[in-house]
Design an enzyme around this catalytic site. Structure first.
Site, PDB file in Angstrom:
ATOM      1  N   HIS A  36     -39.767 -57.359  25.049  1.00 25.98           N
ATOM      2  CA  HIS A  36     -40.354 -57.801  23.785  1.00 25.98           C
ATOM      3  C   HIS A  36     -41.628 -57.019  23.494  1.00 25.98           C
ATOM      4  O   HIS A  36     -42.704 -57.340  24.001  1.00 25.98           O
ATOM      5  CB  HIS A  36     -40.627 -59.315  23.848  1.00 25.98           C
ATOM      6  CG  HIS A  36     -41.045 -59.901  22.548  1.00 25.98           C
ATOM      7  ND1 HIS A  36     -42.045 -60.826  22.425  1.00 25.98           N
ATOM      8  CD2 HIS A  36     -40.583 -59.688  21.297  1.00 25.98           C
ATOM      9  CE1 HIS A  36     -42.184 -61.153  21.153  1.00 25.98           C
ATOM     10  NE2 HIS A  36     -41.311 -60.487  20.449  1.00 25.98           N
TER      11      HIS A  36
ATOM     12  N   GLU B 274     -43.592 -58.217  26.784  1.00 23.84           N
ATOM     13  CA  GLU B 274     -43.105 -59.355  27.563  1.00 23.84           C
ATOM     14  C   GLU B 274     -41.708 -58.989  28.063  1.00 23.84           C
ATOM     15  O   GLU B 274     -40.836 -58.624  27.267  1.00 23.84           O
ATOM     16  CB  GLU B 274     -43.027 -60.619  26.693  1.00 23.84           C
ATOM     17  CG  GLU B 274     -44.382 -61.226  26.369  1.00 23.84           C
ATOM     18  CD  GLU B 274     -44.273 -62.409  25.397  1.00 23.84           C
ATOM     19  OE1 GLU B 274     -45.074 -63.330  25.513  1.00 23.84           O
ATOM     20  OE2 GLU B 274     -43.402 -62.404  24.502  1.00 23.84           O
TER      21      GLU B 274
ATOM     22  N   ASN C  17     -45.545 -65.803  21.228  1.00 22.88           N
ATOM     23  CA  ASN C  17     -45.122 -66.466  19.992  1.00 22.88           C
ATOM     24  C   ASN C  17     -45.132 -67.990  20.108  1.00 22.88           C
ATOM     25  O   ASN C  17     -45.331 -68.685  19.104  1.00 22.88           O
ATOM     26  CB  ASN C  17     -43.750 -65.970  19.540  1.00 22.88           C
ATOM     27  CG  ASN C  17     -43.848 -64.573  18.942  1.00 22.88           C
ATOM     28  OD1 ASN C  17     -44.929 -64.156  18.530  1.00 22.88           O
ATOM     29  ND2 ASN C  17     -42.750 -63.848  18.900  1.00 22.88           N
TER      30      ASN C  17
ATOM     31  N   SER D 163     -37.449 -62.221  19.455  1.00 26.47           N
ATOM     32  CA  SER D 163     -38.697 -62.964  19.605  1.00 26.47           C
ATOM     33  C   SER D 163     -38.442 -64.370  20.131  1.00 26.47           C
ATOM     34  O   SER D 163     -39.334 -64.973  20.722  1.00 26.47           O
ATOM     35  CB  SER D 163     -39.408 -63.076  18.257  1.00 26.47           C
ATOM     36  OG  SER D 163     -39.625 -61.808  17.704  1.00 26.47           O
TER      37      SER D 163
HETATM   38  N1  LIG Z   1     -41.822 -57.929  13.020  1.00 25.88           N
HETATM   39  C1  LIG Z   1     -42.473 -58.267  14.118  1.00 25.88           C
HETATM   40  O1  LIG Z   1     -43.686 -58.481  14.118  1.00 25.88           O
HETATM   41  C2  LIG Z   1     -41.703 -58.369  15.425  1.00 25.88           C
HETATM   42  C3  LIG Z   1     -42.443 -58.325  16.638  1.00 25.88           C
HETATM   43  C4  LIG Z   1     -41.734 -58.388  17.855  1.00 25.88           C
HETATM   44  C5  LIG Z   1     -40.362 -58.531  17.854  1.00 25.88           C
HETATM   45  N2  LIG Z   1     -39.684 -58.588  16.656  1.00 25.88           N
HETATM   46  C6  LIG Z   1     -38.229 -58.731  16.716  1.00 25.88           C
HETATM   47  O2  LIG Z   1     -37.653 -57.441  16.509  1.00 25.88           O
HETATM   48  C7  LIG Z   1     -36.393 -57.570  15.847  1.00 25.88           C
HETATM   49  C8  LIG Z   1     -36.383 -56.754  14.569  1.00 25.88           C
HETATM   50  O3  LIG Z   1     -37.462 -57.176  13.735  1.00 25.88           O
HETATM   51  P1  LIG Z   1     -38.083 -56.184  12.628  1.00 25.88           P
HETATM   52  O4  LIG Z   1     -39.413 -56.762  12.288  1.00 25.88           O
HETATM   53  O5  LIG Z   1     -37.975 -54.770  13.083  1.00 25.88           O
HETATM   54  O6  LIG Z   1     -37.092 -56.460  11.404  1.00 25.88           O
HETATM   55  P2  LIG Z   1     -36.748 -55.521  10.153  1.00 25.88           P
HETATM   56  O7  LIG Z   1     -36.316 -56.460   9.082  1.00 25.88           O
HETATM   57  O8  LIG Z   1     -37.850 -54.563   9.865  1.00 25.88           O
HETATM   58  O9  LIG Z   1     -35.499 -54.651  10.688  1.00 25.88           O
HETATM   59  C9  LIG Z   1     -34.272 -55.252  10.989  1.00 25.88           C
HETATM   60  C10 LIG Z   1     -33.237 -54.182  11.302  1.00 25.88           C
HETATM   61  O10 LIG Z   1     -31.971 -54.852  11.487  1.00 25.88           O
HETATM   62  C11 LIG Z   1     -30.985 -54.164  10.763  1.00 25.88           C
HETATM   63  N3  LIG Z   1     -29.946 -55.108  10.380  1.00 25.88           N
HETATM   64  C12 LIG Z   1     -30.018 -56.092   9.459  1.00 25.88           C
HETATM   65  N4  LIG Z   1     -28.834 -56.741   9.364  1.00 25.88           N
HETATM   66  C13 LIG Z   1     -28.012 -56.122  10.249  1.00 25.88           C
HETATM   67  C14 LIG Z   1     -26.643 -56.303  10.594  1.00 25.88           C
HETATM   68  N5  LIG Z   1     -25.911 -57.255  10.026  1.00 25.88           N
HETATM   69  N6  LIG Z   1     -26.111 -55.473  11.550  1.00 25.88           N
HETATM   70  C15 LIG Z   1     -26.860 -54.505  12.141  1.00 25.88           C
HETATM   71  N7  LIG Z   1     -28.151 -54.286  11.830  1.00 25.88           N
HETATM   72  C16 LIG Z   1     -28.721 -55.088  10.894  1.00 25.88           C
HETATM   73  C17 LIG Z   1     -31.721 -53.599   9.546  1.00 25.88           C
HETATM   74  O11 LIG Z   1     -30.991 -52.531   8.967  1.00 25.88           O
HETATM   75  C18 LIG Z   1     -33.031 -53.149  10.190  1.00 25.88           C
HETATM   76  O12 LIG Z   1     -32.862 -51.869  10.791  1.00 25.88           O
HETATM   77  C19 LIG Z   1     -36.174 -59.080  15.615  1.00 25.88           C
HETATM   78  O13 LIG Z   1     -35.432 -59.580  16.683  1.00 25.88           O
HETATM   79  C20 LIG Z   1     -37.615 -59.626  15.642  1.00 25.88           C
HETATM   80  O14 LIG Z   1     -37.663 -60.982  16.020  1.00 25.88           O
HETATM   81  C21 LIG Z   1     -40.319 -58.485  15.452  1.00 25.88           C
END
Ligand SMILES: NC(=O)c1ccc[n+]([C@@H]2O[C@H](COP(=O)([O-])OP(=O)(O)OC[C@H]3O[C@@H](n4cnc5c(N)ncnc54)[C@H](O)[C@@H]3O)[C@@H](O)[C@H]2O)c1
Length: 277
Positions: free
Chosen positions: A135, A147, A185, A114
């Site tokens: 994104h 994006e 964002n 993000s």
């Molecule tokens: N949540 C949102 O609204 C959103 C929207 C767009 C983009 N994002 C981006 O997407 C990405 C993931 O966000 P999310 O909401 O799915 O988070 P989440 O917390 O639901 O999932 C995170 C994932 O990362 C894995 N993980 C954690 N530590 C790790 C490590 N040390 N090594 C390997 N894997 C590891 C976890 O097991 C999990 O599968 C981030 O970069 C976030 O900024 C999130």
């Protein structure tokens, strides 16, 4: 294609892409989280079947295109890999380096970050011209936008191929500059952060602030429901990165958000945030 990470976004992107006809290999750290992710997709498909938006046969065909692994080598033959691991730069750099080592030379490597500079992730590989941001928004199955982040060094061919991928998932694609927060964002997070600051100052209750923004601005959900959906830990990481990049006080995370994350309140994903689930 390959997806790394089976959290909120990994799971949503997997659902969207198998429904768009892609064969997807999802890399998960543990069999438990992989199983949970598949169950989430099955539950979502069941809702679609119950509403008459999908047939049982389509659901089975789509699920057939999804395989789950905990071996990164299983991604070696993918044409496109999207990493969706936790918003932590060190973790993402490690993932990108490993993908660069195992994936065939033509694979495009993308990040769903993000806020982090995509070019730093690109520079961690030996194929910077084939690394960009893709994104997706949350929930990835519902939100129309992607994006596409153009770094200073990505090739035009990569951007064109990734735009075609976004269209094939029936999404609207906008190509944005590699700057923290991109478009959405950068504009959304000062609003969410200032909502927490209003709550801290006791201007209104969280329920009333949510009601106000739904009724007064026509938003489908208020800021606290949205923060819980995003994940408070993810929201804090995003604000920290935005503040680090611009030093704009609107991005300095509200103290209440920091305290809630320290207390282990992450929102919907662990059932406790501004609301209980
Ligand atoms: N949540 C949102 O609204 C959103 C929207 C767009 C983009 N994002 C981006 O997407 C990405 C993931 O966000 P999310 O909401 O799915 O988070 P989440 O917390 O639901 O999932 C995170 C994932 O990362 C894995 N993980 C954690 N530590 C790790 C490590 N040390 N090594 C390997 N894997 C590891 C976890 O097991 C999990 O599968 C981030 O970069 C976030 O900024 C999130």
């Amino acid at each position: 294609m390959g997806i790394v990470g089976s959290g909120i976004m990994g799971s949503g992107i997997a659902e969207t892409t198998i429904e768009s006809g892609y064969k997807v290999v999802l890399l998960s750290r543990t069999p438990e989280s992989a199983k949970m992710m598949v169950e989430t997709i099955k539950a979502s498909f069941k809702k679609k079947i119950d509403r008459g938006n999908k047939t049982e046969d389509q659901s089975l065909e789509d699920l057939d295109r999804l395989s789950v692994t905990n071996e990164i080598a299983a991604l070696s033959n993918c044409d496109l890999v999207i990493e969706t691991v936790v918003e932590d730069l060190e973790v993402k750099l490690r993932v990108m380096r490993s993908l660069d080592t195992v994936c065939k030379p033509s694979t495009i490597l993308a990040t769903n970050t993000s806020t982090f500079p995509v070019v730093e992730l690109a520079a961690a590989t030996n194929r910077a011209g084939q690394v960009c941001g893709i994104h997706f928004f949350n929930p990835a199955t519902v939100m129309k936008l992607i994006e596409i982040v153009r770094t200073l060094v990505v090739s035009e061919e990569t951007i064109q191929r990734v735009c075609a991928f976004a269209l094939s998932c029936k999404k609207d694609a906008v190509v944005v500059k590699d700057q923290a927060g991109f478009v959405v964002n950068a504009l959304l997070f000062p609003y969410l952060n200032n909502a927490i600051k209003l709550l801290e100052r006791g201007v209104a209750t969280k329920d009333d602030i949510d009601t106000a923004m739904k009724g007064g601005c026509g938003f489908p959900m208020g800021p606290f429901a949205l923060l819980d959906l995003i994940g408070l830990d993810t929201a804090l990481s995003i604000l920290n990165s935005l503040y680090g990049e611009f030093k704009d006080p609107n991005y300095a995370p509200a103290p209440l958000l920091k305290r809630m994350v320290s207390a282990g309140m992450y929102g919907r994903k662990n059932k406790v945030g501004f609301y209980n689930y």
